[in-house]
Design a protein around this motif. Structure first.
Motif, PDB file in Angstrom:
ATOM      1  N   ILE A   1     -11.368   0.132  -4.898  1.00  0.00           N
ATOM      2  CA  ILE A   1     -11.007   0.668  -6.087  1.00  0.00           C
ATOM      3  C   ILE A   1     -11.371   1.867  -6.733  1.00  0.00           C
ATOM      4  N   THR A   2     -12.678   1.045  -6.866  1.00  0.00           N
ATOM      5  CA  THR A   2     -14.257   2.013  -7.453  1.00  0.00           C
ATOM      6  C   THR A   2     -13.828   3.226  -6.626  1.00  0.00           C
ATOM      7  N   LEU A   3     -14.246   3.548  -5.441  1.00  0.00           N
ATOM      8  CA  LEU A   3     -14.638   4.789  -4.887  1.00  0.00           C
ATOM      9  C   LEU A   3     -13.002   5.489  -4.732  1.00  0.00           C
ATOM     10  N   ALA A   4     -11.481   4.704  -4.655  1.00  0.00           N
ATOM     11  CA  ALA A   4     -10.533   5.704  -5.217  1.00  0.00           C
ATOM     12  C   ALA A   4     -10.436   6.317  -6.392  1.00  0.00           C
ATOM     13  N   LYS A   5     -11.861   6.795  -7.435  1.00  0.00           N
ATOM     14  CA  LYS A   5     -11.893   7.705  -8.398  1.00  0.00           C
ATOM     15  C   LYS A   5     -11.888   6.301  -9.543  1.00  0.00           C
ATOM     16  N   GLY A   6     -11.057   5.563  -9.188  1.00  0.00           N
ATOM     17  CA  GLY A   6     -10.685   3.978  -9.852  1.00  0.00           C
ATOM     18  C   GLY A   6      -9.421   3.503 -10.756  1.00  0.00           C
ATOM     19  N   ASP A   7      -8.491   4.108  -9.559  1.00  0.00           N
ATOM     20  CA  ASP A   7      -7.420   4.057  -9.456  1.00  0.00           C
ATOM     21  C   ASP A   7      -6.490   3.255  -8.045  1.00  0.00           C
ATOM     22  N   LYS A   8      -6.430   2.384  -9.101  1.00  0.00           N
ATOM     23  CA  LYS A   8      -5.767   1.280  -7.327  1.00  0.00           C
ATOM     24  C   LYS A   8      -4.380   2.230  -6.499  1.00  0.00           C
ATOM     25  N   LYS A   9      -3.772   3.311  -7.720  1.00  0.00           N
ATOM     26  CA  LYS A   9      -2.812   3.517  -6.844  1.00  0.00           C
ATOM     27  C   LYS A   9      -2.915   4.323  -5.456  1.00  0.00           C
ATOM     28  N   ASN A  10      -4.075   4.830  -5.224  1.00  0.00           N
ATOM     29  CA  ASN A  10      -5.237   5.094  -4.633  1.00  0.00           C
ATOM     30  C   ASN A  10      -5.438   5.008  -3.055  1.00  0.00           C
ATOM     31  N   LEU A  11      -4.652   3.618  -3.424  1.00  0.00           N
ATOM     32  CA  LEU A  11      -5.426   2.083  -1.617  1.00  0.00           C
ATOM     33  C   LEU A  11      -4.873   2.000  -1.119  1.00  0.00           C
ATOM     34  N   ILE A  12      -5.026   1.344  -0.029  1.00  0.00           N
ATOM     35  CA  ILE A  12      -3.636   1.185   0.298  1.00  0.00           C
ATOM     36  C   ILE A  12      -4.351   0.546   1.754  1.00  0.00           C
ATOM     37  N   VAL A  13      -4.339  -0.646   1.419  1.00  0.00           N
ATOM     38  CA  VAL A  13      -4.658  -2.175   2.699  1.00  0.00           C
ATOM     39  C   VAL A  13      -3.476  -2.053   3.884  1.00  0.00           C
ATOM     40  N   LEU A  14      -4.454  -2.309   4.654  1.00  0.00           N
ATOM     41  CA  LEU A  14      -3.696  -2.604   6.190  1.00  0.00           C
ATOM     42  C   LEU A  14      -4.044  -3.753   6.736  1.00  0.00           C
ATOM     43  N   SER A  15      -2.529  -4.475   7.150  1.00  0.00           N
ATOM     44  CA  SER A  15      -3.033  -6.062   7.845  1.00  0.00           C
ATOM     45  C   SER A  15      -3.606  -5.965   9.345  1.00  0.00           C
ATOM     46  N   ILE A  16      -4.126  -7.236   9.596  1.00  0.00           N
ATOM     47  CA  ILE A  16      -5.382  -7.231  10.422  1.00  0.00           C
ATOM     48  C   ILE A  16      -4.004  -7.447  12.154  1.00  0.00           C
ATOM     49  N   PRO A  17      -4.299  -6.333  13.103  1.00  0.00           N
ATOM     50  CA  PRO A  17      -3.471  -6.502  14.107  1.00  0.00           C
ATOM     51  C   PRO A  17      -3.626  -7.733  14.323  1.00  0.00           C
ATOM     52  N   ASP A  18      -3.128  -8.037  15.516  1.00  0.00           N
ATOM     53  CA  ASP A  18      -2.541  -9.183  16.272  1.00  0.00           C
ATOM     54  C   ASP A  18      -3.400  -9.260  17.971  1.00  0.00           C
ATOM     55  N   TYR A  19      -4.633  -9.609  17.626  1.00  0.00           N
ATOM     56  CA  TYR A  19      -5.356  -8.969  19.404  1.00  0.00           C
ATOM     57  C   TYR A  19      -5.039 -10.696  20.250  1.00  0.00           C
TER      58      TYR A  19
END
Length: 246
Positions: free
Chosen positions: A145-163
């Motif tokens: 979020i800090t890297l995203a200009k401090g705006d959590k709207k600019n962050l997308i978290v992806l789920s972990i693939p299932d190997y």
């Protein structure tokens, strides 16, 4: 004479009515609203940073095949008037601990318009205590979020693939232990993101087609293929467009 007069009156009335009908049709068409969806222009430059592990750096696929590169290329095609730049901080084998150390060491600027985060599979694979992920995943979200200009709207978290749904995974417990543990990690991450207003996108189900559709698995028999990453991007892209146009 009267008969001829009636015929003339009838013809005049018919012409008048046809004229009115024509005018009404023209007026209705002219007044009908034209529905169009405006294209919202983006800034002239958009900066993206992708954080993660082998699933982000694209182990065993070409450089342009990994999902951050495909996402960047798709955005460039949609918004040709905007210049997109991509930075990746990821390496095969990294755990949450490794990623935190790498971010601290590189110390990137906090001016990214979009940040993606996909991490945790190596915590599971290396048998790390789950409590480490519980502590370090929130720390990584905060850093992102800090890297995203401090705006959590600019962050997308992806789920972990299932190997588990790969030839490699079938040799290490298959869909039982592996899938159960990865589900634990993903559930924690999703719940944390929801509680903190961060966008979480699940792509795990795409990788769970790996055994029935071998084209979704890279040549190493473990990681996602270019085709799988394309499906990642297909799912991510609509959300990314909303983030960038907001």
């Amino acid at each position: 004479m009267k008969s001829q007069f009636k015929q003339i009156v009838t013809i005049i009335l018919s012409i008048f009515l046809l004229s009115c009908s024509s005018d009404e049709t023209t007026t209705e068409t002219a007044d009908s609203p034209i529905i169009s969806i405006p294209k919202i222009p983006l800034a002239s430059k958009i900066k993206i940073i992708a954080l993660g592990d082998s699933y982000t750096i694209g182990q065993s696929v070409c450089e342009t095949c990994r999902y951050p590169e495909q996402l960047n290329a798709s955005l460039q095609a949609i918004y040709p008037e905007t210049s997109f730049s991509l930075k990746i901080i990821a390496k095969t084998g990294w755990t949450t601990t490794n990623l935190i150390s790498a971010i601290n060491e590189e110390n990137p600027q906090s001016n990214y318009d979009l940040v993606t985060l996909l991490i945790g599979v190596n915590n599971q694979y290396q048998g790390r205590d789950f409590s480490i992920y519980e502590k370090e995943f929130p720390e990584l979200v905060t850093k992102a979020i800090t890297l995203a200009k401090g705006d959590k709207k600019n962050l997308i978290v992806l789920s972990i693939p299932d190997y588990a749904y790969t030839p490699f995974g079938t040799m290490f417990g298959g869909t039982g232990k592996i899938s159960t543990e990865i589900s634990q990690y993903n559930t924690f991450a999703e719940n944390y993101c929801k509680a903190n207003g961060v966008l979480f996108i699940s792509i795990t189900d795409i990788t769970q087609r790996g055994l029935e559709n071998p084209s979704l698995v890279a040549s190493d028999g473990l990681h996602p293929s270019k085709e799988a990453y394309t499906l990642f991007v297909d799912r991510i892209l609509p959300k990314v467009k909303v983030v960038l146009q907001d």
